[in-house]
Design an enzyme around this catalytic site. Structure first.
Site, PDB file in Angstrom:
ATOM      1  N   LYS A   1    -137.921 -33.473  16.927  1.00 19.02           N
ATOM      2  CA  LYS A   1    -137.522 -32.858  15.654  1.00 19.02           C
ATOM      3  C   LYS A   1    -136.535 -31.743  16.003  1.00 19.02           C
ATOM      4  CE  LYS A   1    -137.896 -29.884  12.901  1.00 19.02           C
ATOM      5  NZ  LYS A   1    -136.706 -29.043  12.543  1.00 19.02           N
TER       6      LYS A   1
ATOM      7  N   GLU B   1    -141.503 -22.037  24.720  1.00 19.74           N
ATOM      8  CA  GLU B   1    -140.420 -21.192  25.238  1.00 19.74           C
ATOM      9  C   GLU B   1    -139.898 -20.395  24.050  1.00 19.74           C
ATOM     10  OE1 GLU B   1    -137.643 -23.638  27.347  1.00 19.74           O
ATOM     11  OE2 GLU B   1    -139.075 -24.013  28.941  1.00 19.74           O
TER      12      GLU B   1
ATOM     13  N   CYS C   1    -131.780 -17.086  24.572  1.00 16.91           N
ATOM     14  CA  CYS C   1    -133.102 -16.475  24.764  1.00 16.91           C
ATOM     15  C   CYS C   1    -133.127 -15.557  25.979  1.00 16.91           C
ATOM     16  CB  CYS C   1    -134.154 -17.559  24.898  1.00 16.91           C
ATOM     17  SG  CYS C   1    -133.778 -18.721  26.214  1.00 16.91           S
TER      18      CYS C   1
ATOM     19  N   GLU D   1    -135.697  -8.803  18.743  1.00 14.51           N
ATOM     20  CA  GLU D   1    -134.694  -9.770  19.200  1.00 14.51           C
ATOM     21  C   GLU D   1    -133.657  -9.945  18.085  1.00 14.51           C
ATOM     22  OE1 GLU D   1    -135.711 -13.994  19.398  1.00 14.51           O
ATOM     23  OE2 GLU D   1    -134.744 -14.105  21.357  1.00 14.51           O
TER      24      GLU D   1
HETATM   25  P1  NAD Z   1    -137.211 -21.289  15.027  1.00 10.68           P
HETATM   26  O1  NAD Z   1    -138.536 -20.970  15.589  1.00 10.68           O
HETATM   27  O2  NAD Z   1    -136.873 -20.797  13.670  1.00 10.68           O
HETATM   28  O3  NAD Z   1    -137.002 -22.874  14.960  1.00 10.68           O
HETATM   29  C1  NAD Z   1    -137.119 -23.694  16.100  1.00 10.68           C
HETATM   30  C2  NAD Z   1    -137.569 -25.074  15.660  1.00 10.68           C
HETATM   31  O4  NAD Z   1    -138.878 -24.975  15.102  1.00 10.68           O
HETATM   32  C3  NAD Z   1    -136.697 -25.721  14.584  1.00 10.68           C
HETATM   33  O5  NAD Z   1    -136.555 -27.095  14.872  1.00 10.68           O
HETATM   34  C4  NAD Z   1    -137.523 -25.517  13.322  1.00 10.68           C
HETATM   35  O6  NAD Z   1    -137.269 -26.480  12.333  1.00 10.68           O
HETATM   36  C5  NAD Z   1    -138.926 -25.658  13.867  1.00 10.68           C
HETATM   37  N1  NAD Z   1    -139.984 -25.048  13.056  1.00 10.68           N
HETATM   38  C6  NAD Z   1    -139.888 -23.977  12.241  1.00 10.68           C
HETATM   39  N2  NAD Z   1    -141.092 -23.737  11.659  1.00 10.68           N
HETATM   40  C7  NAD Z   1    -141.957 -24.675  12.122  1.00 10.68           C
HETATM   41  C8  NAD Z   1    -143.333 -24.957  11.894  1.00 10.68           C
HETATM   42  N3  NAD Z   1    -144.073 -24.212  11.065  1.00 10.68           N
HETATM   43  N4  NAD Z   1    -143.895 -25.993  12.537  1.00 10.68           N
HETATM   44  C9  NAD Z   1    -143.165 -26.746  13.400  1.00 10.68           C
HETATM   45  N5  NAD Z   1    -141.850 -26.545  13.639  1.00 10.68           N
HETATM   46  C10 NAD Z   1    -141.255 -25.509  13.013  1.00 10.68           C
HETATM   47  O7  NAD Z   1    -136.147 -20.815  16.103  1.00 10.68           O
HETATM   48  P2  NAD Z   1    -134.552 -20.815  15.963  1.00 10.68           P
HETATM   49  O8  NAD Z   1    -134.178 -19.706  15.042  1.00 10.68           O
HETATM   50  O9  NAD Z   1    -134.093 -22.204  15.685  1.00 10.68           O
HETATM   51  O10 NAD Z   1    -134.106 -20.478  17.463  1.00 10.68           O
HETATM   52  C11 NAD Z   1    -133.942 -19.200  17.965  1.00 10.68           C
HETATM   53  C12 NAD Z   1    -135.164 -18.733  18.732  1.00 10.68           C
HETATM   54  O11 NAD Z   1    -135.419 -19.609  19.828  1.00 10.68           O
HETATM   55  C13 NAD Z   1    -134.985 -17.357  19.365  1.00 10.68           C
HETATM   56  O12 NAD Z   1    -136.147 -16.595  19.185  1.00 10.68           O
HETATM   57  C14 NAD Z   1    -134.782 -17.666  20.854  1.00 10.68           C
HETATM   58  O13 NAD Z   1    -135.116 -16.628  21.738  1.00 10.68           O
HETATM   59  C15 NAD Z   1    -135.670 -18.855  21.010  1.00 10.68           C
HETATM   60  N6  NAD Z   1    -135.290 -19.619  22.210  1.00 10.68           N
HETATM   61  C16 NAD Z   1    -136.090 -19.530  23.326  1.00 10.68           C
HETATM   62  C17 NAD Z   1    -135.745 -20.206  24.497  1.00 10.68           C
HETATM   63  C18 NAD Z   1    -136.599 -20.084  25.731  1.00 10.68           C
HETATM   64  O14 NAD Z   1    -136.404 -20.883  26.637  1.00 10.68           O
HETATM   65  N7  NAD Z   1    -137.512 -19.138  25.819  1.00 10.68           N
HETATM   66  C19 NAD Z   1    -134.583 -20.974  24.527  1.00 10.68           C
HETATM   67  C20 NAD Z   1    -133.784 -21.041  23.380  1.00 10.68           C
HETATM   68  C21 NAD Z   1    -134.166 -20.354  22.220  1.00 10.68           C
END
Ligand code: NAD
Length: 503
Positions: free
Chosen positions: A191, A266, A300, A397
């Site tokens: 997804k 992550e 991240c 962040e």
């Molecule tokens: P997000 O958590 O909003 O969304 C990530 C994914 O989760 C999307 O596909 C979204 O549709 C899905 N999602 C949202 N709510 C959900 C739920 N209730 N159940 C299941 N899936 C759900 O994150 P974002 O805004 O897309 O990405 C940015 C974030 O990702 C930042 O916090 C960044 O630090 C983090 N990130 C971490 C790493 C790492 O390796 N630690 C790498 C890249 C990004």
């Protein structure tokens, strides 16, 4: 035609088919719109131009995909590691062959600059090759003989898994999570993030063309709260590999509780780069700038907090300001661009809201702090100075090209500031004092630390965070630990005494 115009024309050619057909789900090797018929529009962050419609899936689509992954699992798990290795290498070859298409699509879909996306596409291929080479040994175990038993261990793939990815560098991150799952023998329901669906679709097409059997990898688009949630709750999905925000990770843990999901998270970061006055300051400056302003700061592992020893702070900040003011903001397909637009209006609003927060809290906006242009979601690379660790800009962040600079006097103070946050993903330490480097890294609360270096990824090393930055590790054998179950088998070597009851 300029190189930019040429690139835009090429990108539009690559994306034209999505404008026509939209981004559909792919389940069991077949294209499918959402079962409900619903879709949503996807726009480019560059100029808000319409890119494509995207299937807006819900629990019914997830159920179909989980069923397909469930049915494909026994055969995929049973084929030899050598065969899986061959297919994964073919996927890597095809990624390389289509690297330009992937990079251009990623630029228009996410706003990330071409100079970084070209490398991200190739890194995706490297991820496939790395895990392809390890597929034949993924099941290997140990022999642990005891006086009465020959104990052996082996690993088996856990089953169909769900992979949920974010919108920052979505192509590279999808390969990072999916390649080890496939190498381990798992089947996948992916997804991708709703804001950046295009390259996930290209990647799956590549995989199927390379010979991946239908149903081994399924793609379901949609929003987190419906498609994402349903995936985490589905009983046939045995584990969830998630990359995204910390608060989403916490929701997923709750959602997966009833089906006892194994989770790998992550999550977010607010990573310190700590510069001591004995360091090579020119290299520290280059690295600090690169780690916050590359990838639009939507990274991240970005070094979003700069901790400077007070003895060098004012000189360092003067040099930093000059460089930050010089960073080229522009169209992501312009090869000269260093910072492109942020992914979406929602995220742009979040990032720019910190300009007010910084001022209200008493920090200074030394550079940037403004929007660039009036179309698209461009912001000027921003530097906050005069900040203290109790301010929101030093704790939260922001996930944009925004750096908060703080000063410290002593090593202990630096450590206290570095650790005074809820996150613990990465840390960067600049010093030429070896004993200090050892002392400091020992006590720094982070999953990954680089000394006198920016983040240079080496795939055999563990990737992941502590505290609110994650649970579990990727890379090397750690990825297989997540996607596989350990099994112990004890074989009696003789007639050892078995306790007798009820004689
Ligand atoms: P997000 O958590 O909003 O969304 C990530 C994914 O989760 C999307 O596909 C979204 O549709 C899905 N999602 C949202 N709510 C959900 C739920 N209730 N159940 C299941 N899936 C759900 O994150 P974002 O805004 O897309 O990405 C940015 C974030 O990702 C930042 O916090 C960044 O630090 C983090 N990130 C971490 C790493 C790492 O390796 N630690 C790498 C890249 C990004």
């Amino acid at each position: 035609m300029s190189e930019l115009q040429d690139n835009i024309a090429k990108a539009q050619t690559y994306l034209a088919r999505f404008k026509e057909t939209g981004v559909m789900n792919r389940i069991g090797g077949a294209d499918r719109p959402a079962a409900s018929g619903a879709s949503f529009d996807n726009h480019s962050p560059v100029d808000e131009a319409f890119l494509c419609k995207v299937a807006r899936s819900d629990a019914a689509d997830i159920d179909a995909a989980a069923q397909a992954a469930h049915e494909a699992f026994p055969a995929w798990a049973a084929i030899s590691g050598a065969e899986r290795k061959k297919i994964l290498h073919k996927i890597a070859d095809a990624i390389v062959a289509r690297a330009e298409e992937i990079a251009f699509a990623e630029c228009l879909d996410t706003g990330q600059a071409l100079r970084f996306m070209q490398k991200a596409a190739l890194r995706g291929a490297e991820n496939f090759r790395f895990f392809a080479d390890r597929a034949p040994s993924a099941r290997d175990g140990q022999t642990l003989p005891s006086p009465t038993l020959m104990n052996i261990t082996t690993r088996v793939p856990i089953g169909p898994v769900g992979v949920i990815t974010p919108w920052n560098t979505p192509f590279m991150l999808s390969t990072w999570k999916i390649a080890p799952a496939l190498a381990a023998g798992c089947t996948v329901v992916h997804k991708p993030a709703e804001f950046s669906p295009i390259t996930a679709r290209i990647l799956l097409e590549i995989a199927e063309e390379a010979g991946l059997p239908p149903g081994v990898w399924n793609l379901v688009n949609g929003f987190g709260e419906d498609a994402g949630r349903a995936l985490t709750e589905h009983p046939k999905i045995k584990a969830i590999a998630f990359v995204g925000e910390s608060k989403t990770g916490s929701m997923i843990m709750k959602q997966g509780a009833d089906t006892l999901k194994r989770v790998h998270f992550e999550l977010g970061g607010k990573n310190p780069v700590v510069v001591f006055d004995d360091a090579d300051l020119d290299r520290a400056l280059d690295a600090a700038i690169f780690m916050i302003y590359s990838l639009n700061g939507e990274r991240c592992t970005s070094s979003s907090r700069l901790l400077l020893q007070s003895t060098i702070a004012s000189d360092f900040i003067e040099k930093l300001k000059k460089r930050v003011e010089n960073i080229r903001v522009g169209h992501p397909l312009d090869p000269k661009t260093e910072v492109g637009p942020l992914i979406h209006k929602t995220h742009f609003d979040k990032v720019t809201s910190y300009f007010d927060v910084a001022q209200k809290d008493g920090a200074t906006i030394a550079c940037g702090g403004t929007r660039v242009g009036d179309t698209g979601w461009f912001v000027a690379p921003t530097l906050f100075t005069g900040a203290s660790q109790d301010m929101r800009i030093a704790n939260e962040e922001i996930f944009g090209p925004v750096l908060t600079a703080l000063t410290f006097e002593t090593e202990d103070e630096a450590l206290e500031m570095a650790n005074a946050i809820e996150y613990g993903l990465t840390g960067y330490v600049w010093t030429n004092d070896l004993t200090r480097a050892l002392r400091f890294t020992e006590r720094l609360e982070a999953g990954m630390i680089w000394v006198n270096s920016e983040n240079v990824r080496h795939l055999p090393t563990p990737f992941g965070g502590v505290k609110a930055s994650g649970i579990g590790r990727d890379g090397g054998d750690w990825s297989f630990e997540f996607y596989m179950e350990q099994k112990h088998i004890g074989l009696a070597t003789g007639q050892h005494k078995i306790p007798q009851l009820g004689l």
